[in-house]
Design a protein around this motif. Structure first.
Motif, PDB file in Angstrom:
ATOM      1  N   UNK A   1       0.850  -1.195   0.000  1.00  0.00           N
ATOM      2  CA  UNK A   1       0.000   0.000   0.000  1.00  0.00           C
ATOM      3  C   UNK A   1       0.887   1.246   0.000  1.00  0.00           C
ATOM      4  N   UNK A   2       0.376   2.299  -0.612  1.00  0.00           N
ATOM      5  CA  UNK A   2       1.084   3.575  -0.661  1.00  0.00           C
ATOM      6  C   UNK A   2       0.921   4.296   0.680  1.00  0.00           C
ATOM      7  N   UNK A   3       1.847   5.227   0.983  1.00  0.00           N
ATOM      8  CA  UNK A   3       1.758   5.950   2.258  1.00  0.00           C
ATOM      9  C   UNK A   3       0.394   6.600   2.477  1.00  0.00           C
ATOM     10  N   UNK A   4      -0.127   7.241   1.442  1.00  0.00           N
ATOM     11  CA  UNK A   4      -1.406   7.945   1.612  1.00  0.00           C
ATOM     12  C   UNK A   4      -2.532   6.954   1.915  1.00  0.00           C
ATOM     13  N   UNK A   5      -2.502   5.793   1.262  1.00  0.00           N
ATOM     14  CA  UNK A   5      -3.518   4.757   1.520  1.00  0.00           C
ATOM     15  C   UNK A   5      -3.458   4.301   2.978  1.00  0.00           C
ATOM     16  N   UNK A   6      -2.240   4.124   3.457  1.00  0.00           N
ATOM     17  CA  UNK A   6      -2.069   3.601   4.810  1.00  0.00           C
ATOM     18  C   UNK A   6      -2.629   4.563   5.846  1.00  0.00           C
ATOM     19  N   UNK A   7      -2.249   5.821   5.741  1.00  0.00           N
ATOM     20  CA  UNK A   7      -2.678   6.768   6.778  1.00  0.00           C
ATOM     21  C   UNK A   7      -4.187   7.007   6.693  1.00  0.00           C
ATOM     22  N   UNK A   8      -4.731   6.955   5.493  1.00  0.00           N
ATOM     23  CA  UNK A   8      -6.189   7.138   5.361  1.00  0.00           C
ATOM     24  C   UNK A   8      -6.945   5.923   5.882  1.00  0.00           C
ATOM     25  N   UNK A   9      -6.407   4.743   5.635  1.00  0.00           N
ATOM     26  CA  UNK A   9      -7.076   3.538   6.144  1.00  0.00           C
ATOM     27  C   UNK A   9      -7.089   3.543   7.669  1.00  0.00           C
TER      28      UNK A   9
END
Lengths: 509, 509
Positions: A475-483
């Motif tokens: 997963x990309x950084x942005x995906x991780x923090x949003x999840x």
């Protein structure tokens, strides 16, 4: 099983083999670098560098080969792509990005750059030792010039510097960073001023003294063990500059540095690198051997090192549990110091010259300065010869301190000698990611504070494994923090956390 | 400059590049093996083995590529060959031999073998620890089976086992070895009997006790330094089985093993590996980076380790100089023991179970047993499952001792787990080469005994550098021994040396 992985000569199978081979070579190169930095004999270095050059070039050749190009072309056909599982799809995506970037660089230029940066590191070391910025300038000029060439070759995103940022934090832009750093500045500079005016300065005198090296080593190992670092899948060594390197999830090595007159260097250095290591040790075994088996970005990686170092390792709860152990490792030396005094002492805030010695709060100002200077280098064509002047001016403005020498100013960090422009923001991104994550962790693990204060660190490690570590680069950084948090990255979590912490320590209003 | 190395695309130049690249990969692989045996984390081994397999396969591919074949064909044309300098000519000769051997092995089989042997070493370690020969049998069976395949592919020389012998000692045959071992047996077995019947047995009780590990380490380093081992071109570490590895002349690493209750293990192990290391550190720098930059054969290599270990390290003169230092490292522990008593104690002859703990005399009988068993495995198709029985029978016959467990019997040596069949004879060859060399050294350095007794070890090191070390693989073993002594290898020098030494120690007629 999709039609793509039928038979030994299917494009998917061959693609997995080829990227697997690249990963294997990277693992071996990682081991060679680890060895060079932990005790390889001096007289073998020149020839070892040649060998590293040969294997790096072969790795680059594989990743830019026409075979790779043909495989990627086939696998990127929409119909084929649809048939791929999640891991393979992401692997194709990531490899395509690397391929396109690398194909644009002529192999001769790549080789020149590898040789240049490997020489520049020694040149930087010497320049720093002799406080000789002019001696380092010729290297820096060439490194900046080649990076400007790379940007042209790769293609300018919005601004030239954006192209570099994307390498370390995929998708990150200067617009976004300007906003985040602006917000940090707006809240952290006033906080630093309040602290400077506080009458309640922590006592740090007990941190001075001589701390037995063997005891430091023993305590470092003890704490790593408590954090859940697996010593059967790693080892702890010494090096001048501490680092962590994940060769595979079963071999994640840490180094630290034991200073006889500074107990905090090894202590927090070890916890910091231990945070990096927990990430790499706990990637899903399904990703092992693939190019996705590593941290997703430098920012997310630094979130883990800095979360463990600061939000756990410099918390009062942590020391309520471990301070008696620390005292026992250094008999008599901390006898008159209460745990509260110790906690306040290790959290002292003071504007300083050296980034790696900076406290948790002003650290972000050190990063901001570097970010602004890098933007000037690539977006405003700042002449590298003018760096000392710009550096000193910015330090005076932001921190109120001025380096007496370039060695403790513009020459202090290794990064630019290796061409790592765009890396520095990762540290502050890490602080922000970490604060946002720990906020959610407190909600999902309501007893987290009590657990830490009882030395139960594994529930947090488990939570971070589930939320972050297991995914590797899937997963990309942005995906991780949003999840995790339901929101994109924000500066407010870090500001809230720092305000809370320091209001208490400095008895602010 | 010959017509062959004109221009960047000349066959000679390309050949040098290609063999240089192979050497660079071998250097890196050597480092990975060193790491695996000195502390790589257990959980990373499986994946590391795969990475080693990948890089070994690539190295194998390079050395058997059609490009290599074409280059060798061109360079082997008599007119071209004539124009080559000595180094290039020998490099072509050596590479051609390897090429022809390797071309006969299918790459898939090679890869399988590399992965197998790298896993087998861990399996062997575990089997030895648990005294579980059956647990190791499946690996051994596969390794023997693949070696039998190799022999078929390479072509049987006189007997199948001759094909293996030639890999470690070029040109050596079972006919020659049968003769040499026959001569050794004829003189050494009666000598061992005389010793067994002697009334003048050395006292060894002072060797028992507990010897501080740090002091052992310090003394090991001290002695290596005295021998002229260059610590800026190497390092000393610990491993279960001591070894030396020459990655490049600037990086030659040694390991040893410190047993708390046996001071002789680290002492003589270190000197032994130090002898190997002196060889590799002192190869002519002109050969650095070429495939000729290594010892010329295992027999010549062992001649250096065993010459230093036994003919120097177990001599009375050596201890006349260094015994007071040893005493000083272990205060009080050797107070009542004279240097003569110490000398006799470290030279006690006793039939024993463990090769690496055997005395200088019966050591050759341990080797003879392994030689006979290996011949049976490959010339008589002995079933690996029957090894313990055969092993124990031979030990009873030749040495009059029987292992209580396989751990101290057939499982004691690492060699077979790595597929190194044909290696063991090197140790006795080394003893014979060494005795022949040291005989000449005494003639050419008339003060050698006095020098050793004065701690002047560098003249001998210098002489060996001139006679042996500098050449690397530039000369064949037979050329070297004939150049030094004017004769081919003989068993009589070793027999004379041992008879002289032990007649004195055991007061024989």
């Amino acid at each position: 099983m999709s039609s793509l992985d039928q038979g030994s000569s299917s494009p998917l199978k061959r693609f997995q083999e080829l990227t697997g081979q690249i990963k294997q070579y990277e693992e071996i190169l990682g081991l060679v670098y680890w060895d060079m930095r932990t005790g390889a004999p001096r007289k073998g270095i020149a020839q070892r560098s040649e060998a590293v050059g040969a294997l790096s070039s072969e790795t680059f050749r594989l990743s830019t080969s026409s075979e790779m190009g043909e495989l990627l072309e086939k696998l990127n056909e929409p119909e084929q792509l649809k048939q791929l599982g999640e891991i393979d799809r992401r692997l194709v995506e990531e490899t395509t990005k690397e391929y396109e970037r690398n194909r644009k660089v002529p192999p001769e230029l790549y080789r020149e750059y590898v040789v240049l940066t490997s020489q520049a590191e020694s040149a930087w070391e010497e320049a720093k030792e002799k406080n000789d910025f002019p001696g380092f300038v010729p290297y820096l000029e060439k490194i900046v010039a080649i990076n400007r060439q790379f940007i042209e070759l790769w293609g300018v995103k919005t601004t030239p510097y954006d192209t570099l940022l994307d390498m370390y934090e995929p998708g990150l832009t200067t617009v976004e960073l300007d906003r985040l750093f602006g917000e940090l500045r707006a809240r952290l500079v006033p906080l630093a001023e309040q602290i400077a005016n506080s009458q309640h300065k922590p006592d740090t005198s007990f941190l001075e003294g001589t701390f037995d090296k063997e005891a430091q080593k023993k305590f470092s190992k003890f704490i790593l063990n408590e954090m859940g670092y697996d010593f059967e899948a790693g080892r702890l060594d010494e090096s001048v500059h501490p680092f962590a390197t994940g060769l595979s999830p079963g071999d994640v090595r840490i180094t630290t540095r034991y200073l006889p007159d500074d107990i905090t260097s090894a202590l927090f250095g070890t916890i910091h690198e231990g945070g990096h290591a927990l990430y790499e040790q706990n990637i899903n075994p399904e990703l092992a051997g693939t190019l996705l088996c590593t941290g997703t970005s430098m920012g997310i990686h630094e979130s883990q090192s800095r979360l463990w170092e600061n939000m756990i390792g410099r918390s009062l709860g942590f020391w309520q549990r471990y301070y008696p152990d620390l005292q026992a490792h250094f008999p008599g030396q901390l006898d008159g110091v209460t745990v509260e005094a110790f906690y306040r002492g290790i959290n002292v805030v003071e504007p300083s010259l050296i980034r790696i010695e900076a406290d948790e709060l002003t650290y972000n100002l050190h990063i901001m300065i570097r970010y602004e200077i890098e933007k000037m280098l690539f977006n405003e064509n700042l002449d590298p010869r003018d760096l000392p002047e710009v550096w000193n001016k910015k330090y005076a403005e932001a921190l109120g301190v001025t380096p007496a020498t370039d060695a403790e100013g513009v020459l202090q960090d290794v990064h630019w000698s290796g061409g790592a422009f765009g890396y520095f923001p990762s540290y502050s991104l890490g602080n922000m990611y970490g604060a946002q994550m720990i906020d959610i962790a407190h909600k999902e693990l309501p007893n987290l504070d009590q657990q830490v204060a009882a030395g139960e660190l594994l529930p947090l490690k488990q939570w971070l494994t589930e939320q972050v570590y297991q995914y590797g680069k899937l997963q990309q950084p942005a995906e991780i923090i949003e999840r995790i948090s339901g929101k994109p990255l924000q500066s407010s979590y870090l500001c809230d956390y720092l305000e809370n912490k320091y209001k208490d320590i400095y008895r602010l209003e």
